[in-house]
Design a protein around this motif. Structure first.
Motif, PDB file in Angstrom:
ATOM      1  N   UNK A  19       0.702  -1.068   0.076  1.00  0.00           N
ATOM      2  CA  UNK A  19      -0.034   0.161   0.314  1.00  0.00           C
ATOM      3  C   UNK A  19       0.777   1.040   0.104  1.00  0.00           C
ATOM      4  N   UNK A  20       1.425   1.499  -0.087  1.00  0.00           N
ATOM      5  CA  UNK A  20       2.878   2.111  -0.175  1.00  0.00           C
ATOM      6  C   UNK A  20       4.196   2.635   1.070  1.00  0.00           C
ATOM      7  N   UNK A  21       3.325   2.417   1.703  1.00  0.00           N
ATOM      8  CA  UNK A  21       5.066   1.953   3.306  1.00  0.00           C
ATOM      9  C   UNK A  21       5.329   1.286   3.990  1.00  0.00           C
ATOM     10  N   UNK A  22       6.319   1.305   3.991  1.00  0.00           N
ATOM     11  CA  UNK A  22       6.127   0.231   5.654  1.00  0.00           C
ATOM     12  C   UNK A  22       6.904   0.509   6.523  1.00  0.00           C
ATOM     13  N   UNK A  23       7.321  -0.418   6.949  1.00  0.00           N
ATOM     14  CA  UNK A  23       9.202   0.269   8.216  1.00  0.00           C
ATOM     15  C   UNK A  23      10.000  -0.634   7.919  1.00  0.00           C
ATOM     16  N   UNK A  24      11.172   0.103   7.972  1.00  0.00           N
ATOM     17  CA  UNK A  24      12.063  -0.157   7.601  1.00  0.00           C
ATOM     18  C   UNK A  24      13.247  -2.150   7.822  1.00  0.00           C
ATOM     19  N   UNK A  25      12.607  -1.847   9.092  1.00  0.00           N
ATOM     20  CA  UNK A  25      13.375  -3.406   9.451  1.00  0.00           C
ATOM     21  C   UNK A  25      12.439  -4.330   8.601  1.00  0.00           C
ATOM     22  N   UNK A  26      11.235  -4.488   8.366  1.00  0.00           N
ATOM     23  CA  UNK A  26       9.905  -5.846   7.294  1.00  0.00           C
ATOM     24  C   UNK A  26      10.400  -5.448   6.207  1.00  0.00           C
ATOM     25  N   UNK A  27      10.588  -4.027   5.440  1.00  0.00           N
ATOM     26  CA  UNK A  27      10.684  -4.441   3.935  1.00  0.00           C
ATOM     27  C   UNK A  27      12.800  -5.192   4.014  1.00  0.00           C
ATOM     28  N   UNK A  28      13.628  -4.979   4.828  1.00  0.00           N
ATOM     29  CA  UNK A  28      15.309  -5.643   4.397  1.00  0.00           C
ATOM     30  C   UNK A  28      14.516  -6.566   4.542  1.00  0.00           C
ATOM     31  N   UNK A  29      14.136  -7.407   5.628  1.00  0.00           N
ATOM     32  CA  UNK A  29      13.344  -8.985   5.630  1.00  0.00           C
ATOM     33  C   UNK A  29      13.385  -9.183   4.939  1.00  0.00           C
ATOM     34  N   UNK A  30      11.750  -8.668   4.539  1.00  0.00           N
ATOM     35  CA  UNK A  30      11.944  -9.484   2.865  1.00  0.00           C
ATOM     36  C   UNK A  30      12.494  -9.449   1.925  1.00  0.00           C
ATOM     37  N   UNK A  31      13.170  -8.130   1.992  1.00  0.00           N
ATOM     38  CA  UNK A  31      14.871  -8.008   0.863  1.00  0.00           C
ATOM     39  C   UNK A  31      15.331  -9.380   0.722  1.00  0.00           C
ATOM     40  N   UNK A  87       9.847   7.279  12.110  1.00  0.00           N
ATOM     41  CA  UNK A  87       9.978   6.751  13.090  1.00  0.00           C
ATOM     42  C   UNK A  87      10.444   5.651  12.119  1.00  0.00           C
ATOM     43  N   UNK A  88      11.158   5.249  10.949  1.00  0.00           N
ATOM     44  CA  UNK A  88      11.477   4.107  10.642  1.00  0.00           C
ATOM     45  C   UNK A  88      10.680   3.200   9.397  1.00  0.00           C
ATOM     46  N   UNK A  89      10.155   4.350   8.981  1.00  0.00           N
ATOM     47  CA  UNK A  89       9.116   4.123   8.065  1.00  0.00           C
ATOM     48  C   UNK A  89       9.706   4.618   6.626  1.00  0.00           C
ATOM     49  N   UNK A  90       8.953   3.349   5.315  1.00  0.00           N
ATOM     50  CA  UNK A  90       9.966   4.109   4.074  1.00  0.00           C
ATOM     51  C   UNK A  90       8.992   4.294   3.297  1.00  0.00           C
ATOM     52  N   UNK A  91       8.540   4.339   1.944  1.00  0.00           N
ATOM     53  CA  UNK A  91       7.020   4.768   1.078  1.00  0.00           C
ATOM     54  C   UNK A  91       7.949   5.631   0.040  1.00  0.00           C
ATOM     55  N   UNK A  92       6.665   4.886  -1.102  1.00  0.00           N
ATOM     56  CA  UNK A  92       7.065   4.886  -2.272  1.00  0.00           C
ATOM     57  C   UNK A  92       7.313   6.217  -2.796  1.00  0.00           C
ATOM     58  N   UNK A  93       8.291   6.753  -3.541  1.00  0.00           N
ATOM     59  CA  UNK A  93       8.378   8.077  -3.724  1.00  0.00           C
ATOM     60  C   UNK A  93       6.677   8.410  -4.130  1.00  0.00           C
ATOM     61  N   UNK A  94       6.780   7.577  -5.283  1.00  0.00           N
ATOM     62  CA  UNK A  94       5.487   7.830  -6.626  1.00  0.00           C
ATOM     63  C   UNK A  94       4.818   6.742  -7.180  1.00  0.00           C
ATOM     64  N   UNK A  95       3.715   6.465  -7.000  1.00  0.00           N
ATOM     65  CA  UNK A  95       3.013   4.850  -7.876  1.00  0.00           C
ATOM     66  C   UNK A  95       3.514   4.361  -8.219  1.00  0.00           C
ATOM     67  N   UNK A  96       3.707   2.762  -8.261  1.00  0.00           N
ATOM     68  CA  UNK A  96       4.306   2.314  -9.873  1.00  0.00           C
ATOM     69  C   UNK A  96       3.351   1.132 -10.104  1.00  0.00           C
ATOM     70  N   UNK A  97       3.937   0.809 -11.454  1.00  0.00           N
ATOM     71  CA  UNK A  97       3.192  -0.525 -11.748  1.00  0.00           C
ATOM     72  C   UNK A  97       4.552  -1.818 -12.465  1.00  0.00           C
ATOM     73  N   UNK A  98       4.380  -2.875 -12.563  1.00  0.00           N
ATOM     74  CA  UNK A  98       5.171  -3.666 -12.609  1.00  0.00           C
ATOM     75  C   UNK A  98       5.461  -3.100 -14.437  1.00  0.00           C
TER      76      UNK A  98
END
Length: 184
Positions: A19-31, A87-98
């Motif tokens: 949905x465009x945002x996620x915690x820094x830690x969660x995103x790193x683990x998923x990557x 608060x260690x959240x990251x966000x999409x700068x712009x909407x993306x598509x595949x």
């Protein structure tokens, strides 16, 4: 070899799915889990990043440096795709598509989808704990950071020592060639 734009697109795709945002830690683990899954399926990580053991589990070294703002982003790289929030959240700068994700193959998107399907509903702390217990290549660095050799991941994924070394050597050889051609 690490590809900043590709790592940024991996992150953007996962952020999009969230949905465009996620915690820094969660995103790193998923990557990290996506690179690990790609290694299991195809014998190579998606990002080409260096793997490291950190106190909160395994991480992608160069990607973490971009997440933390410790290195300058190149044109078309991390900061063109991802912005930092409080608060260690990251966000999409712009909407993306595949179609925007020109660095990622269909197979790589399939890996990201599989990781999202399996782990996307988990919270950041649950994901951290998961990587501590289900990624035996990670060893607690006791407040520091230590490299995780590719062969150790392959061994943890059930590959024989010979196969693990051969796959690791192949990744290292490709990285050396990439560095050689990048210097020209």
């Amino acid at each position: 070899m690490f590809n900043e734009r590709k790592a940024a697109q991996m992150a953007a795709y996962l952020l999009h799915k969230r949905g465009g945002t996620m915690s820094h830690l969660k995103l790193m683990k998923l990557l990290y889990l996506a690179d690990r899954e790609a290694m299991d399926r195809y014998g190579a990580p998606i990002s080409g990043d260096l793997l490291v053991a950190m106190p909160h589990g395994p991480a992608l070294s160069n990607t973490l440096n971009h997440m933390d703002g410790d290195v300058e982003s190149s044109p078309g790289g991390w900061t063109d795709w991802i912005s930092d929030q409080a608060d260690y959240e990251l966000m999409l700068r712009n909407p993306v598509s595949v179609e925007d994700l020109d660095e990622l193959s269909e197979a790589e998107l399939d890996v990201l989808d599989a990781v999202w399907e399996q782990f996307g509903s988990m919270g950041r702390w649950a994901l951290r704990d998961y990587t501590h217990t289900h990624c035996p290549e990670w060893e607690d660095p006791r407040g520091s950071s230590n490299p995780i050799p590719y062969y150790r991941v392959f061994r943890a994924l059930g590959r024989s020592l010979q196969d693990a070394r051969a796959l690791s050597d192949r990744i290292e050889s490709h990285a050396k060639l990439d560095r050689l051609f990048a210097a020209l």
